[in-house]
Motif scaffolding. Structure first.
Motif, PDB file in Angstrom:
ATOM      1  N   ASP A 235       0.805  -1.230   0.000  1.00  0.00           N
ATOM      2  CA  ASP A 235       0.000   0.000   0.000  1.00  0.00           C
ATOM      3  C   ASP A 235       0.831   1.270   0.000  1.00  0.00           C
ATOM      4  O   ASP A 235       0.283   2.364  -0.167  1.00  0.00           O
ATOM      5  CB  ASP A 235      -0.931   0.013   1.217  1.00  0.00           C
ATOM      6  CG  ASP A 235      -2.195  -0.781   0.934  1.00  0.00           C
ATOM      7  OD1 ASP A 235      -2.491  -0.999  -0.255  1.00  0.00           O
ATOM      8  OD2 ASP A 235      -2.862  -1.194   1.899  1.00  0.00           O
ATOM      9  N   SER A 236       2.148   1.163   0.196  1.00  0.00           N
ATOM     10  CA  SER A 236       2.964   2.376   0.240  1.00  0.00           C
ATOM     11  C   SER A 236       2.989   3.034  -1.137  1.00  0.00           C
ATOM     12  O   SER A 236       3.251   2.382  -2.151  1.00  0.00           O
ATOM     13  CB  SER A 236       4.387   2.026   0.679  1.00  0.00           C
ATOM     14  OG  SER A 236       5.172   3.177   0.563  1.00  0.00           O
ATOM     15  N   ALA A 237       2.755   4.351  -1.146  1.00  0.00           N
ATOM     16  CA  ALA A 237       2.668   5.064  -2.436  1.00  0.00           C
ATOM     17  C   ALA A 237       3.998   5.058  -3.183  1.00  0.00           C
ATOM     18  O   ALA A 237       4.033   5.221  -4.408  1.00  0.00           O
ATOM     19  CB  ALA A 237       2.221   6.504  -2.184  1.00  0.00           C
ATOM     20  N   GLN A 257      -5.130  -5.773  -4.793  1.00  0.00           N
ATOM     21  CA  GLN A 257      -4.727  -4.576  -4.050  1.00  0.00           C
ATOM     22  C   GLN A 257      -3.793  -3.704  -4.901  1.00  0.00           C
ATOM     23  O   GLN A 257      -3.930  -2.482  -4.919  1.00  0.00           O
ATOM     24  CB  GLN A 257      -3.994  -5.021  -2.790  1.00  0.00           C
ATOM     25  CG  GLN A 257      -4.042  -4.039  -1.673  1.00  0.00           C
ATOM     26  CD  GLN A 257      -3.410  -4.633  -0.414  1.00  0.00           C
ATOM     27  OE1 GLN A 257      -3.419  -5.845  -0.218  1.00  0.00           O
ATOM     28  NE2 GLN A 257      -2.852  -3.788   0.417  1.00  0.00           N
ATOM     29  N   LYS A 260      -5.707  -1.760  -7.405  1.00  0.00           N
ATOM     30  CA  LYS A 260      -6.427  -0.619  -6.795  1.00  0.00           C
ATOM     31  C   LYS A 260      -5.486   0.545  -6.540  1.00  0.00           C
ATOM     32  O   LYS A 260      -5.884   1.697  -6.583  1.00  0.00           O
ATOM     33  CB  LYS A 260      -7.046  -1.053  -5.455  1.00  0.00           C
ATOM     34  CG  LYS A 260      -8.391  -1.718  -5.617  1.00  0.00           C
ATOM     35  CD  LYS A 260      -9.023  -1.898  -4.248  1.00  0.00           C
ATOM     36  CE  LYS A 260      -9.957  -3.080  -4.272  1.00  0.00           C
ATOM     37  NZ  LYS A 260     -10.023  -3.784  -3.016  1.00  0.00           N
ATOM     38  N   ASN A 261      -4.206   0.230  -6.206  1.00  0.00           N
ATOM     39  CA  ASN A 261      -3.229   1.285  -5.900  1.00  0.00           C
ATOM     40  C   ASN A 261      -2.653   1.864  -7.192  1.00  0.00           C
ATOM     41  O   ASN A 261      -1.463   1.721  -7.471  1.00  0.00           O
ATOM     42  CB  ASN A 261      -2.097   0.741  -5.024  1.00  0.00           C
ATOM     43  CG  ASN A 261      -2.612   0.283  -3.679  1.00  0.00           C
ATOM     44  OD1 ASN A 261      -3.696   0.666  -3.259  1.00  0.00           O
ATOM     45  ND2 ASN A 261      -1.849  -0.550  -3.009  1.00  0.00           N
ATOM     46  N   ASP A 262      -3.493   2.457  -8.006  1.00  0.00           N
ATOM     47  CA  ASP A 262      -3.044   3.077  -9.265  1.00  0.00           C
ATOM     48  C   ASP A 262      -2.254   2.124 -10.142  1.00  0.00           C
ATOM     49  O   ASP A 262      -1.211   2.473 -10.691  1.00  0.00           O
ATOM     50  CB  ASP A 262      -2.196   4.320  -8.972  1.00  0.00           C
ATOM     51  CG  ASP A 262      -3.095   5.523  -8.747  1.00  0.00           C
ATOM     52  OD1 ASP A 262      -4.306   5.399  -9.007  1.00  0.00           O
ATOM     53  OD2 ASP A 262      -2.583   6.566  -8.324  1.00  0.00           O
ATOM     54  N   THR A 264      -0.262  -0.497  -9.633  1.00  0.00           N
ATOM     55  CA  THR A 264       1.137  -0.848  -9.333  1.00  0.00           C
ATOM     56  C   THR A 264       1.488  -2.115 -10.125  1.00  0.00           C
ATOM     57  O   THR A 264       0.718  -3.066 -10.159  1.00  0.00           O
ATOM     58  CB  THR A 264       1.301  -1.139  -7.814  1.00  0.00           C
ATOM     59  OG1 THR A 264       0.842  -0.019  -7.096  1.00  0.00           O
ATOM     60  CG2 THR A 264       2.748  -1.425  -7.467  1.00  0.00           C
TER      61      THR A 264
END
Ligand code: NDP
Length: 480
Positions: A235-237, A257, A260-262, A264
């Motif tokens: 989840d770290s940007a 996940q 969902k995080n742009d 990744t």
């Protein structure tokens, strides 16, 4: 024979108060929660490790991000290759120490830790080191004129993405950790590793050796903890790529996940229910040593190892009788004894999972040989061959990730292919035959990422590795 002597350096390392490895040093955790590491052969607690919370993980990612921007991405490819080679030299110099750490935490036979885990880690590091100076873009010839008919040129540049999250399972922590380090570092990326909570010590030690090798602080970081620690990491940007090796359910959750995080980038190396097809023409005595070695290595806790044997019916009885005799002779015992042929499973939850499958097989009268957990200290089970109750039997469909193998007869090639492919997994397979023409006809019909002929579970850094279907997305090794 008796157990090998544990090195003084190993005893001292184990006895330390372990933290995370962030920016080139051992860092105390923000939380007080600790995880006990248990030797699976003795059930003794040998050490405890820290649990990284979100703040710890962010510190590690920030360190990797700074090292990427300020140092590693600008290091020349030649320098990167030199440093990875230097790390390989140090792994070689500390081979026995790393092998003992692996055996103490995973129950892997000491000779396997020495000659496969550590020896292969060195080979893979040197292979990745060689890539540093050979990563290039392409120039392209235009295929159509531009809007106004001018000629134009085009080229690609290969650029490092930034911080990689490397999430590693417990079966080969050092080697799989090195796969992730090697490919990240050679391309100019930096990495934060999250080893399994059961087997963290060898990667913590490796991170120290990387500093000794001259790899700048922050290029390799290690955060320890459970699945939650891995989630914080993804989840770290600042994490730009997730490289995950583990089970299908965790892999799917991580993939979702990451999307969902742009979006990744993500590569997933997941489980298998791998098939070995033994055709009618083989000499059973000739193939058995290699087949059974590939199957029961590390007590079957190898993602690429076969769990389903398909035997041509003309050879079925002979195979069952001879394979059972060999399996019954595997000497079970301490993984630190060089004469032991079969050690414990690596941790209690996995022992309980394998026992569940053995109990199921016992209840349904499916055991050909083995089938029991040993009534002793340690997570020992017998190497086991089973019959299955059709292709919808859970024992046919579900990955046990243990020394539990189905033995199934087939009659025709069509039946063989249908049964082999009746699986959500598609990691590896093998065909055992002297009829190469037939093998070449079968191979394209088998749904698996790697297919061997007359061997199984052999990985080469120059050959791409990865699964199809639910066994994964993306490839490791080579230039894939
Ligand atoms: P898991 O999927 O349980 O765990 C793998 C890693 O992911 C561990 O470090 C684990 O931490 C971590 N993790 C667990 N949950 C999460 C989460 N929600 N977010 C982020 N990280 C998480 O697999 P196992 O460790 O049990 O490994 C066995 C599996 O790995 C088998 O299915 C095997 O086939 C597969 N495998 C595949 C290989 C391949 O190359 N295709 C090679 C080796 C194994 P923790 O352990 O602390 O829970």
């Amino acid at each position: 024979m008796s157990d090998v002597k544990i090195l003084e350096s190993v005893q001292q390392f184990i006895a330390r108060h372990h933290g995370h490895f962030i920016h080139g040093e051992c860092v105390a955790t923000e939380t007080s929660e600790r995880i006990e590491l248990v030797n699976p052969a003795t059930e003794h607690v040998i050490a405890s490790i820290a649990t990284a919370d979100q703040q710890d993980v962010e510190k590690a990612v920030q360190s990797a991000h700074n090292a990427f921007s300020n140092a590693w991405a600008n290091t020349s490819p030649y320098e990167r290759g030199l440093k990875l080679n230097k790390l390989a030299d140090l792994v070689e110099q500390h081979a026995e120490e790393l092998a003992q750490l692996e055996t103490l935490t995973t129950g892997k036979l000491i000779n396997l830790s020495r000659h496969l885990e550590v020896a292969q880690s060195i080979i893979f590091l040197r292979y990745f080191a060689g890539w540093a100076t050979k990563i290039n873009g392409q120039t392209m010839q235009p295929s159509i004129p531009s809007m106004h008919g001018e000629k134009y040129s085009a080229y690609t540049v290969r650029q490092p993405v930034g911080v990689v999250a490397g999430i590693v399972p417990w079966n080969f922590s050092l080697m799989i950790g090195i796969w992730k380090i090697g490919s990240a570092l050679t391309t100019g990326c930096t990495i934060v590793l999250k080893p399994s909570e059961f087997t963290t010590l060898s990667l913590l030690r490796l991170a120290e050796l990387a500093i000794e090798a001259g790899i700048p602080a922050g290029v390799i970081n290690v955060v320890t903890g459970k699945g939650e620690t891995g989630q914080y990491l993804i989840d770290s940007a600042l994490v730009k790529k997730v490289s995950f090796t583990g089970s299908v359910p965790t892999g799917i959750a991580i993939g979702q996940q990451a999307m969902k995080n742009d979006l990744t980038r993500v590569s997933l190396e997941l489980g298998g229910k791998n098939a070995a097809a033994i055709l009618a023409d083989v000499n059973i005595d000739e193939i058995l040593p290699n087949l059974l070695q590939a199957t029961f290595v590390h007590q079957g806790q190898v993602c690429a190892a076969p769990e389903r044997f398909f035997i041509h019916q003309s050879k079925y009885d002979e195979f069952v009788q001879k394979a059972s005799a060999v399996v019954q002779q595997l000497k079970i015992g301490s993984p630190l004894d060089e004469m032991t042929m079969f050690g414990p499973l690596s941790n209690r939850p996995h022992f309980e999972k394998v026992k569940h499958y053995l109990d199921l097989a016992q209840r349904n009268n499916q055991v050909i040989t083995g089938g029991n957990a040993l009534q002793t200290t340690g997570y020992f089970v017998e190497p086991t061959l089973l019959k299955v109750q059709g292709i919808d039997d859970p024992l046919f469909l579900e990955e046990t990730f243990g020394p539990v193998v189905d033995v199934i007869a087939f009659e025709t090639d069509e039946e063989l292919i249908t049964m082999m492919n009746h699986s959500r997994f598609g990691l590896t397979a093998s065909v055992w035959t002297n009829d190469l023409a037939k093998a070449m006809r079968l191979i394209p019909q088998i749904e698996a990422g790697s297919i061997w002929v007359n061997m199984h579970t052999f990985l080469d850094p120059a050959v791409p590795f990865g699964g199809v279907k639910a066994s994964g997305v993306g490839r490791e090794f080579s230039d894939a």
